[in-house]
Design a protein around this motif. Structure first.
Motif, PDB file in Angstrom:
ATOM      1  N   ALA A 185      -1.957   4.067   3.952  1.00 14.76           N
ATOM      2  CA  ALA A 185      -2.793   4.745   2.761  1.00 14.76           C
ATOM      3  C   ALA A 185      -2.534   6.159   2.962  1.00 14.76           C
ATOM      4  O   ALA A 185      -2.227   6.906   3.901  1.00 14.76           O
ATOM      5  N   VAL A 193      -2.768  -0.934   7.304  1.00 18.06           N
ATOM      6  CA  VAL A 193      -2.959  -0.290   5.920  1.00 18.06           C
ATOM      7  C   VAL A 193      -3.765   1.198   5.976  1.00 18.06           C
ATOM      8  O   VAL A 193      -3.183   1.797   5.011  1.00 18.06           O
ATOM      9  N   THR A 212      -8.123   3.671   2.111  1.00 22.34           N
ATOM     10  CA  THR A 212      -8.750   2.662   2.750  1.00 22.34           C
ATOM     11  C   THR A 212     -10.189   2.813   3.604  1.00 22.34           C
ATOM     12  O   THR A 212     -10.441   3.975   4.030  1.00 22.34           O
ATOM     13  N   VAL A 259       0.851  -1.248  -0.042  1.00 18.45           N
ATOM     14  CA  VAL A 259       0.052   0.103  -0.115  1.00 18.45           C
ATOM     15  C   VAL A 259       1.057   1.331  -0.073  1.00 18.45           C
ATOM     16  O   VAL A 259       0.662   2.004  -0.654  1.00 18.45           O
ATOM     17  N   SER A 301       2.525   2.004  -3.371  1.00 18.21           N
ATOM     18  CA  SER A 301       1.440   2.160  -4.438  1.00 18.21           C
ATOM     19  C   SER A 301       1.725   3.300  -5.383  1.00 18.21           C
ATOM     20  O   SER A 301       2.129   4.251  -4.833  1.00 18.21           O
ATOM     21  N   VAL A 337      -3.978   5.679  -2.572  1.00 23.12           N
ATOM     22  CA  VAL A 337      -5.024   4.540  -1.949  1.00 23.12           C
ATOM     23  C   VAL A 337      -5.764   5.182  -0.909  1.00 23.12           C
ATOM     24  O   VAL A 337      -5.183   6.036   0.199  1.00 23.12           O
TER      25      VAL A 337
END
Length: 402
Positions: free
Chosen positions: A246, A242, A231, A222, A225, A229
């Motif tokens: 994120a 995460v 979540t 994550v 990425s 992102v």
């Protein structure tokens, strides 16, 4: 004998002893739930017991509201709180602020250790967080296609901003295989060039249900990425690793969908306001341009050759009129002078003189005018001209003026 305590006094004394014991103010206790009851007020009352002892417990409504599920009779739980004396009954009891299934304590320990490790590496730094697109064209969703969370996401997006396209990258979101599948789903979306943002979502559940979202490899995926992102994992009170990695965290999948999409009604209202302002500005600009055009037209009319010619024609007419008047005055003056000279000439002409009684004398023989007595000897024939005719005479005598 010492002065005796009242029941209330000794109870207060014991309460103070409990309150001063720091161990009793921050304690974890593991046991089995019995006699569970939820009052109409929302408070929870139960007994925590093991093979040898029992402990009365109470959890107030505000803390109970944070539980994902209520405990049941016979559940093995791990409870946190403080032990104090309930004065009305003179008994001590545990005032709970956290309750979780037994075994969760070890999970929490693992959670905190991994969180501290990744945080030290900078994976959770605020400087790494990226802004979200204001109006995304395509959202990649990582979740299970059979979950209610995915349906909620679609409903929210269709309601708020139906122009956006949803691309599902499916994965299990619970169990041993969930973390590798989620990593693969993220990788599929990151390899595409038509995705604006990724939504990683799952509905609520117990700590064990959500544990895959604390997987170290998944957290690193994550954080690494290429795409932002967001979540939306669990309920509002649920936090997983995460969420920290994120770019943005939403309390629920539905809230994440709202975070990612603009409000269509608000956009329409904003468009209407901008259209009205644009129309107003355009009308004002047109009015200004019209005024400038009319002003330029007036200047052009003033500067046009036709106006110049008209003005010149008028000046010619004025000059012609002045010239005619001056010519008439000149002619009149000259006529007056001519008349005066004509009158003077007439007055000085021989005819005028003859009319006044004068006569003109000339010798008859040669017509030579006689102006002196010397011009005519005695016996000379003379012609005398008067205003109405002539006389013939002969000089008989000459006599000079003395």
């Amino acid at each position: 004998m010492a002065e005796p305590f009242t029941v209330h006094q000794i109870t207060l004394y014991i309460r103070d002893l409990f309150d001063l014991d720091l161990t009793l103010q921050d304690v974890w206790i593991e046991g089995e739930v019995s006699n569970f009851k939820q009052a109409a007020s929302g408070h929870l009352y139960f007994t925590l017991k093991d093979a040898n002892s029992e402990l009365a417990c109470v959890m107030w409504r505000s803390q109970a509201a944070q539980l994902s599920a209520l405990p049941r009779h016979g559940d093995a739980v791990l409870v946190h709180g403080r032990i104090a004396v309930y004065e009305a009954r003179g008994q001590y009891q545990l005032y709970c602020d956290m309750l979780q299934p037994a075994g969760v304590g070890e999970l929490n320990r693992q959670f905190e250790l991994l969180k501290a490790k990744l945080d030290a590496e900078g994976l959770f730094d605020a400087e790494r967080k990226r802004a979200l697109p204001r109006t995304p064209h395509r959202i990649g969703v990582v979740t299970s296609p059979t979950t209610a969370a995915f349906q909620d996401i679609q409903n929210v997006i269709r309601r708020r901003y139906p122009l956006v396209e949803i691309l599902l990258s499916p994965a299990q979101v619970q169990g041993r295989d969930a973390a590798p599948q989620i990593i693969a789903a993220l990788d599929r979306l990151n390899r595409r060039d038509d995705i604006d943002v990724i939504l990683l979502a799952r509905g609520g559940g117990s700590l064990e249900d959500l544990w895959c979202f604390n997987d170290e490899a998944l957290v690193r995926a994550v954080a690494a990425s290429r795409l932002p992102v967001v979540t939306g994992v669990g309920h509002e009170i649920d936090f997983t690793l995460v969420d920290f990695a994120a770019d943005h965290r939403a309390p629920t999948p539905s809230a994440a969908a709202e975070l990612l999409t603009p409000d269509g009604a608000a956009l329409r209202q904003e468009l209407r306001l901008r259209r009205d302002r644009l129309e107003g500005a355009l009308l004002n600009a047109l009015d200004g341009w019209r005024d400038r055009l009319e002003a330029n037209q007036r200047w052009l009319e003033r500067l046009s050759p036709a106006v110049t010619v008209q003005n010149a024609r008028q000046r010619v007419d004025d000059m012609t009129g002045r010239m005619d008047a001056a010519l008439r005055r000149t002619l009149e003056r000259r006529r007056d002078r001519l008349d005066a000279r004509a009158r003077a000439l007439h007055a000085a002409s021989p005819d005028a003189l003859l009319a006044r009684g004068y006569a003109m004398v000339s010798r008859t023989a040669d017509g030579r005018r006689v102006t002196s007595i010397q011009d005519a000897a005695e016996g000379t024939s003379l012609t005398i001209t008067l205003h109405d005719g002539q006389l013939t005479a002969t000089v008989r005598e000459r006599r000079a003026d003395s």
